[in-house]
Design a protein around this motif. Structure first.
Motif, PDB file in Angstrom:
ATOM      1  N   SER A  94      11.262  17.146  -8.073  1.00  0.00           N
ATOM      2  CA  SER A  94      10.467  18.364  -8.056  1.00  0.00           C
ATOM      3  C   SER A  94       9.758  18.586  -6.729  1.00  0.00           C
ATOM      4  CB  SER A  94       9.419  18.326  -9.176  1.00  0.00           C
ATOM      5  OG  SER A  94       8.515  17.241  -8.972  1.00  0.00           O
ATOM      6  N   ALA A  95       9.689  17.532  -5.890  1.00  0.00           N
ATOM      7  CA  ALA A  95       8.967  17.644  -4.626  1.00  0.00           C
ATOM      8  C   ALA A  95       9.897  18.119  -3.525  1.00  0.00           C
ATOM      9  CB  ALA A  95       8.337  16.304  -4.240  1.00  0.00           C
ATOM     10  N   TYR A  96       9.315  18.743  -2.513  1.00  0.00           N
ATOM     11  CA  TYR A  96      10.100  19.262  -1.408  1.00  0.00           C
ATOM     12  C   TYR A  96      10.785  18.149  -0.641  1.00  0.00           C
ATOM     13  CZ  TYR A  96      11.087  21.250   3.166  1.00  0.00           C
ATOM     14  OH  TYR A  96      11.699  21.622   4.332  1.00  0.00           O
ATOM     15  N   ARG A  97      10.100  17.021  -0.458  1.00  0.00           N
ATOM     16  CA  ARG A  97      10.640  15.963   0.383  1.00  0.00           C
ATOM     17  C   ARG A  97      11.663  15.090  -0.348  1.00  0.00           C
ATOM     18  NH1 ARG A  97       5.146  15.814   1.956  1.00  0.00           N
ATOM     19  NH2 ARG A  97       4.815  16.276   4.151  1.00  0.00           N
ATOM     20  N   LEU A  98      11.847  15.301  -1.647  1.00  0.00           N
ATOM     21  CA  LEU A  98      12.770  14.515  -2.456  1.00  0.00           C
ATOM     22  C   LEU A  98      12.249  13.115  -2.730  1.00  0.00           C
ATOM     23  CD1 LEU A  98      16.225  15.502  -0.907  1.00  0.00           C
ATOM     24  CD2 LEU A  98      15.055  16.541  -2.833  1.00  0.00           C
ATOM     25  N   TYR A  99      11.527  12.543  -1.819  1.00  0.00           N
ATOM     26  CA  TYR A  99      10.942  11.218  -1.999  1.00  0.00           C
ATOM     27  C   TYR A  99       9.454  11.287  -1.669  1.00  0.00           C
ATOM     28  CZ  TYR A  99      15.486   8.944  -2.441  1.00  0.00           C
ATOM     29  OH  TYR A  99      16.724   8.554  -2.878  1.00  0.00           O
ATOM     30  N   SER A 100       8.658  10.566  -2.437  1.00  0.00           N
ATOM     31  CA  SER A 100       7.216  10.518  -2.193  1.00  0.00           C
ATOM     32  C   SER A 100       6.790   9.063  -2.057  1.00  0.00           C
ATOM     33  CB  SER A 100       6.450  11.190  -3.336  1.00  0.00           C
ATOM     34  OG  SER A 100       6.795  10.601  -4.582  1.00  0.00           O
ATOM     35  N   PRO A 101       5.797   8.760  -1.197  1.00  0.00           N
ATOM     36  CA  PRO A 101       5.364   7.368  -1.000  1.00  0.00           C
ATOM     37  C   PRO A 101       4.652   6.830  -2.232  1.00  0.00           C
ATOM     38  CG  PRO A 101       3.957   8.893   0.212  1.00  0.00           C
ATOM     39  CD  PRO A 101       5.070   9.709  -0.346  1.00  0.00           C
ATOM     40  N   VAL A 102       5.028   5.637  -2.652  1.00  0.00           N
ATOM     41  CA  VAL A 102       4.430   5.040  -3.855  1.00  0.00           C
ATOM     42  C   VAL A 102       3.869   3.647  -3.604  1.00  0.00           C
ATOM     43  CG1 VAL A 102       5.817   6.378  -5.481  1.00  0.00           C
ATOM     44  CG2 VAL A 102       6.706   4.217  -4.589  1.00  0.00           C
ATOM     45  N   GLY A 103       4.063   3.093  -2.421  1.00  0.00           N
ATOM     46  CA  GLY A 103       3.533   1.757  -2.176  1.00  0.00           C
ATOM     47  C   GLY A 103       3.816   1.277  -0.773  1.00  0.00           C
ATOM     48  N   VAL A 104       3.136   0.221  -0.403  1.00  0.00           N
ATOM     49  CA  VAL A 104       3.322  -0.375   0.910  1.00  0.00           C
ATOM     50  C   VAL A 104       3.213  -1.889   0.777  1.00  0.00           C
ATOM     51  CG1 VAL A 104       0.866  -0.067   1.433  1.00  0.00           C
ATOM     52  CG2 VAL A 104       2.487  -0.421   3.294  1.00  0.00           C
ATOM     53  N   LEU A 105       4.126  -2.604   1.425  1.00  0.00           N
ATOM     54  CA  LEU A 105       4.110  -4.063   1.454  1.00  0.00           C
ATOM     55  C   LEU A 105       3.594  -4.512   2.806  1.00  0.00           C
ATOM     56  CD1 LEU A 105       7.585  -4.852  -0.196  1.00  0.00           C
ATOM     57  CD2 LEU A 105       5.370  -4.578  -1.299  1.00  0.00           C
ATOM     58  N   GLN A 106       2.542  -5.301   2.794  1.00  0.00           N
ATOM     59  CA  GLN A 106       1.932  -5.809   4.011  1.00  0.00           C
ATOM     60  C   GLN A 106       1.890  -7.326   3.972  1.00  0.00           C
ATOM     61  OE1 GLN A 106      -1.811  -3.618   3.647  1.00  0.00           O
ATOM     62  NE2 GLN A 106      -1.225  -2.356   5.403  1.00  0.00           N
ATOM     63  N   GLY A 107       2.053  -7.929   5.116  1.00  0.00           N
ATOM     64  CA  GLY A 107       2.050  -9.387   5.170  1.00  0.00           C
ATOM     65  C   GLY A 107       2.682  -9.932   6.431  1.00  0.00           C
ATOM     66  N   HIS A 108       3.637  -9.184   6.983  1.00  0.00           N
ATOM     67  CA  HIS A 108       4.252  -9.612   8.231  1.00  0.00           C
ATOM     68  C   HIS A 108       3.274  -9.421   9.389  1.00  0.00           C
ATOM     69  CE1 HIS A 108       8.290 -10.682   6.998  1.00  0.00           C
ATOM     70  NE2 HIS A 108       8.375  -9.584   6.261  1.00  0.00           N
ATOM     71  N   ALA A 109       3.390 -10.290  10.381  1.00  0.00           N
ATOM     72  CA  ALA A 109       2.504 -10.232  11.540  1.00  0.00           C
ATOM     73  C   ALA A 109       3.178  -9.622  12.756  1.00  0.00           C
ATOM     74  CB  ALA A 109       2.005 -11.636  11.874  1.00  0.00           C
ATOM     75  N   ALA A 110       4.383  -9.083  12.591  1.00  0.00           N
ATOM     76  CA  ALA A 110       5.111  -8.455  13.689  1.00  0.00           C
ATOM     77  C   ALA A 110       6.080  -7.432  13.104  1.00  0.00           C
ATOM     78  CB  ALA A 110       5.839  -9.496  14.540  1.00  0.00           C
ATOM     79  N   SER A 111       6.851  -6.814  13.974  1.00  0.00           N
ATOM     80  CA  SER A 111       7.761  -5.739  13.588  1.00  0.00           C
ATOM     81  C   SER A 111       8.741  -6.181  12.516  1.00  0.00           C
ATOM     82  CB  SER A 111       8.525  -5.262  14.828  1.00  0.00           C
ATOM     83  OG  SER A 111       9.529  -4.337  14.483  1.00  0.00           O
ATOM     84  N   VAL A 112       8.890  -5.362  11.460  1.00  0.00           N
ATOM     85  CA  VAL A 112       9.868  -5.629  10.406  1.00  0.00           C
ATOM     86  C   VAL A 112      11.232  -5.151  10.891  1.00  0.00           C
ATOM     87  CG1 VAL A 112      10.537  -5.175   8.026  1.00  0.00           C
ATOM     88  CG2 VAL A 112       8.113  -5.394   8.620  1.00  0.00           C
ATOM     89  N   ASN A 113      12.219  -6.056  10.938  1.00  0.00           N
ATOM     90  CA  ASN A 113      13.518  -5.749  11.519  1.00  0.00           C
ATOM     91  C   ASN A 113      14.649  -5.628  10.514  1.00  0.00           C
ATOM     92  OD1 ASN A 113      12.547  -5.726  14.185  1.00  0.00           O
ATOM     93  ND2 ASN A 113      12.772  -7.943  14.370  1.00  0.00           N
ATOM     94  N   CYS A 114      14.502  -6.198   9.329  1.00  0.00           N
ATOM     95  CA  CYS A 114      15.618  -6.186   8.385  1.00  0.00           C
ATOM     96  C   CYS A 114      15.112  -6.278   6.953  1.00  0.00           C
ATOM     97  CB  CYS A 114      16.615  -7.304   8.687  1.00  0.00           C
ATOM     98  SG  CYS A 114      15.880  -8.926   8.939  1.00  0.00           S
ATOM     99  N   LEU A 115      15.891  -5.699   6.037  1.00  0.00           N
ATOM    100  CA  LEU A 115      15.627  -5.729   4.604  1.00  0.00           C
ATOM    101  C   LEU A 115      16.946  -5.896   3.882  1.00  0.00           C
ATOM    102  CD1 LEU A 115      13.259  -2.628   4.173  1.00  0.00           C
ATOM    103  CD2 LEU A 115      12.562  -5.008   3.927  1.00  0.00           C
ATOM    104  N   ASP A 116      16.905  -6.523   2.716  1.00  0.00           N
ATOM    105  CA  ASP A 116      18.073  -6.502   1.847  1.00  0.00           C
ATOM    106  C   ASP A 116      17.618  -6.673   0.409  1.00  0.00           C
ATOM    107  OD1 ASP A 116      20.748  -5.986   1.536  1.00  0.00           O
ATOM    108  OD2 ASP A 116      21.307  -8.092   1.470  1.00  0.00           O
ATOM    109  N   VAL A 117      18.456  -6.154  -0.492  1.00  0.00           N
ATOM    110  CA  VAL A 117      18.137  -6.143  -1.915  1.00  0.00           C
ATOM    111  C   VAL A 117      19.376  -6.529  -2.701  1.00  0.00           C
ATOM    112  CG1 VAL A 117      16.384  -4.356  -1.613  1.00  0.00           C
ATOM    113  CG2 VAL A 117      18.740  -3.692  -2.111  1.00  0.00           C
ATOM    114  N   VAL A 118      19.184  -6.838  -3.972  1.00  0.00           N
ATOM    115  CA  VAL A 118      20.281  -7.063  -4.900  1.00  0.00           C
ATOM    116  C   VAL A 118      20.186  -5.983  -5.964  1.00  0.00           C
ATOM    117  CG1 VAL A 118      21.355  -8.635  -6.530  1.00  0.00           C
ATOM    118  CG2 VAL A 118      20.264  -9.538  -4.480  1.00  0.00           C
TER     119      VAL A 118
END
Length: 759
Positions: A94-118
């Motif tokens: 229903s939103a214009y952007r199709l996606y809305s922010p719902v959370g943030v993960l914090q803990g790294h002390a430098a630039s996040v370079n990669c992610l993967d999921v199952v």
């Protein structure tokens, strides 16, 4: 009632191998664009381009990943950034952007370079430049996302993770492969608890490993896993992961029969132990064919057959298949460029390399990101049995410093710190209309700062150099705009054919068609700048029914340079052209009165009109002619605006009429004029987070109103005509906010305001 909507978004992609993902469910391709995440549907029949930008990060987006934790949960989009955070975006139809922010993960002390999921699991892994890998758990309850950190892995020996590959093992176990700034792949698994422990190190690569991809070999439940690794050593390595079944001994299940691989130094067997079983990891194949660094690899199963896609800095996409008879992996399709000028970024050179390669969900299309920030798209045509290039998207890769509309509004010119000037126009086809980049008139060696149009067929631009350059529209661009955009030119017959950039040069040279073509390709060398390789009169360009591809934009749409304007002692900061096209006002960066001058040039014989206009003590940031060209308004870093009036006896002579020494409390960054029928009204915007409306009268200037903004005001402009008897004022801030204000014509009172990001 006045309404606003987004018509066109031009956003170049970030050059990071993990900064894009193609969703198998929605068909959306999400990619990092500076600090934003851009959403594009490549296979959309309407060629709408980028539909939205997701804004939340404070620094460059390095990694983007679609995620489906569970079948009955909302779909997620994950993005990791140099701001050390991971953002969660939830689908919101229903939103214009199709996606809305719902959370943030914090803990790294430098630039996040990669992610993967199952897919189907509530676990994700992230790697950052702090040399750590973090395992996160996601939970969705009562329409809210809850996140927790399960484990932090310190890489040892220390390396910076650049790519991760997560795979579900038997039961609730996981296998995690990580690689980066070392030539080894590190494999982690849950051996006796839920925590992942280091189990094996796969060696063989001799450079940084930029990408990992894992898949099952076939659709059988106990199928082997195939892991592909891409490295800067120009090679792709395949690794086989085979599960050891409890009904047979480990020796009987070693790959290729009873061969003792531990005795073969060239193919060591690695054993990985999990809580539910054991696995063998062995080297499977070495893929050779690329001539430069390999940035990404990606698996896809098409009609039951496994294929591998690789993208390389040698400007090629390669598709690899396993031969049924021999089992050897061979390159069966190669897209991109075969050129001796590897890595070149000039207009007539090569593409500068491919940084990302992605399969479409069906495997019938592929997309790749090049050095210029543009996306190329190929689709397989079964009737012709070949891959055909389709319409992609493009945009600047660094800050856009200035824009200028054509006098009739038929196209838009933009210029920026990525050292390019781009022409955007509306493509009209079968009753549908969409905006695209139609030309790249200037590819420069300096960052570009300002631009303005001169009449119908010219523009002038200023860069981090002491001169300004004037460009003429070539015949190829004029015919392209006429055919696809309905933009007609009365002077097409007198236009130059095209342009190119000489080797080690900065000036676009005009080219004319030769009466006799070269007899054969053998008659010209790789460095030959003949018109045949650069003129846009190839039928695929001029007679195409589609906007030019990135290959054509980078080679065949340059505009020839006709004049250079000298006089300034430092980098050009501002330029403005009178509405009648007869005068050009310019300024440069300055820290003293001697250089903080405004120089005027006339466009008939391109001579400077002396003496220069003196009023400021620091850099002039903005120049604007009034609609009737009777006044020239300037603003500067010295916090003042100055107004020059044209002489009645000589239309080329301007004299200082008024100035306001402390118009703002901080530097003034932009100014604009209202339409002439309203009066001598202008607006200034400054870093003091205000924009002010001024009324110029015979007795002096009057400050009508001061309006406060949410951040430093970097740009202001007023529509050149009235809408419902009201002025339309646009204001932009340093934070990226753009707002539209409707002002009453007589009192200049703001009647309504609209924030465009909320539309």
């Amino acid at each position: 009632m006045v309404s606003f909507r987004t018509e066109y978004i031009a956003a170049g992609g970030n050059r990071h191998p993990a900064a894009a993902d193609w969703d198998a469910i929605t068909g959306l391709l999400a990619y990092g664009s500076d600090i934003n995440v851009a959403l594009w549907k490549p296979l959309d029949a309407g060629h709408e381009g980028v539909s939205a930008l997701l804004c939340a990060h404070a620094d460059i987006v390095n990694v983007v990943k679609f995620f489906y934790p569970a079948t009955d949960w909302p779909h997620l989009l994950l993005s990791g950034s140099a701001d050390q955070t991971i953002r969660l975006w939830q689908t919101d139809p229903s939103a214009y952007r199709l996606y809305s922010p719902v959370g943030v993960l914090q803990g790294h002390a430098a630039s996040v370079n990669c992610l993967d999921v199952v897919p189907g699991r509530q676990v994700l892994a992230s790697g950052a430049a702090d040399a750590t890998i973090k395992i996160w758990h996601l939970d969705f309850k009562e329409h809210q996302w809850n996140t927790s950190l399960l484990q932090t892995i310190q890489t040892s020996p220390r390396f910076l993770p650049l790519t991760l590959c997560f795979s579900a093992a038997k039961g609730d176990d996981f296998l995690l492969a990580a690689a980066g700034t070392k030539g080894a792949i590190h494999v982690y698994a849950s051996k006796s608890s839920r925590d992942l422990t280091h189990q094996a190190t796969l060696t063989g690569h001799e450079g940084w490993i930029r990408s990992l991809a894992i898949t099952t070999e076939d659709a059988q439940p106990n199928s082997d896993l195939l892991l592909a690794s891409a490295s800067q050593d120009k090679y792709i390595r395949l690794w086989r992961c085979r599960q050891i079944h409890s009904s047979a001994s480990a020796e009987d299940q070693q790959p290729n029969g009873n061969i003792d691989f531990d005795s073969l130094l060239s193919n060591k067997t690695h054993r990985v132990q999990t809580r539910s079983g054991s696995y063998f990891l062995t080297f499977e194949a070495l893929l050779l064919g690329h001539d430069d660094w390999i940035y990404t690899v990606s698996w896809q199963r098409i009609a039951g057959k496994l294929r591998l896609l690789s993208a390389s800095a040698d400007s090629s996409l390669s598709m690899w298949d396993s031969e049924a008879a021999s089992g050897l992996w061979v390159c069966t399709t190669r897209l991109g460029e075969i050129n001796a000028q590897k890595g070149s970024t000039t207009a007539t050179g090569s593409m500068g390399g491919f940084w990302i390669g992605l399969w479409s969900p069906s495997g019938q299309s592929v997309a790749c990101l090049g050095r210029t920030g543009s996306w190329r798209l190929w689709t397989y045509d079964s009737d012709q049995d070949r891959w055909l290039q389709r319409v992609g998207v493009s945009g600047h890769t660094k800050s856009v410093m200035d824009v200028a509309w054509a006098r009739d509004g038929s196209y838009l010119l933009s210029t920026g710190s990525d050292q390019t000037t781009r022409l955007h126009a509306k493509w009209i086809s079968d009753g549908a209309a969409s905006w695209h980049e139609f030309a790249r008139p200037q590819i420069h060696g300096y960052d570009l700062n300002c631009i303005d149009v001169i009449g119908e067929l010219r523009f002038v631009s200023g860069a981090d150099e002491k001169l300004l350059r004037v460009f003429d529209e070539p015949k190829g661009t004029a015919e392209l705009l006429s055919q696809l955009c309905g933009v007609e030119s009365d002077s097409r017959g007198s236009l130059p054919e095209a342009a190119n950039i000489p080797v080690l040069g900065l000036s676009n040279k005009a080219l004319e068609a030769s009466a006799e073509p070269l007899s054969s390709p053998r008659d010209r060398s790789d460095s030959d700048n003949s018109w045949q390789s650069t003129l846009p009169d190839d039928p695929k360009i001029r007679k195409s029914n589609y906007p030019p591809t990135e290959d054509d934009l980078a080679r065949h749409t340059l505009w020839p340079e006709s004049e250079k304007l000298y006089g300034h002692g430092y980098e050009i900061s501002a330029v403005a052209v009178s509405h009648n096209g007869l005068l050009i006002a310019t300024a440069c960066k300055a820290s003293s009165l001697d250089h903080a001058v405004i120089r005027l040039f006339e466009t008939i014989d391109w001579r400077e009109l002396k003496p220069p206009l003196v009023a400021h003590s620091l850099t002039v940031t903005s120049l604007r002619f009034s609609d009737d060209d009777c006044h020239l308004l300037s603003t500067g870093r010295d916090r003042q605006w100055s107004l020059f009036e044209r002489g009645k006896a000589d239309s080329h002579v301007f004299a200082l009429k008024a100035k306001y020494p402390r118009a703002h409390s901080r530097m003034i960054l932009s100014a604009c004029w209202a339409p002439v029928e309203v009066g001598e009204i202008f607006v200034t915007g400054g870093r003091d987070k205000t924009y002010k409306i001024w009324n110029l009268q015979k007795t002096g200037s009057e400050l009508v109103d001061t309006i406060y903004a949410s951040g430093p005001v970097t740009a202001v402009d007023i529509l050149g005509r009235l809408v419902h008897a009201m002025l339309v004022l646009a204001v932009a801030t340093e934070t990226g906010e753009v707002s539209i204000h409707l002002l009453e014509r007589k009192t200049l009172e703001i009647k309504s305001s609209h924030r465009l990001e909320d539309q």
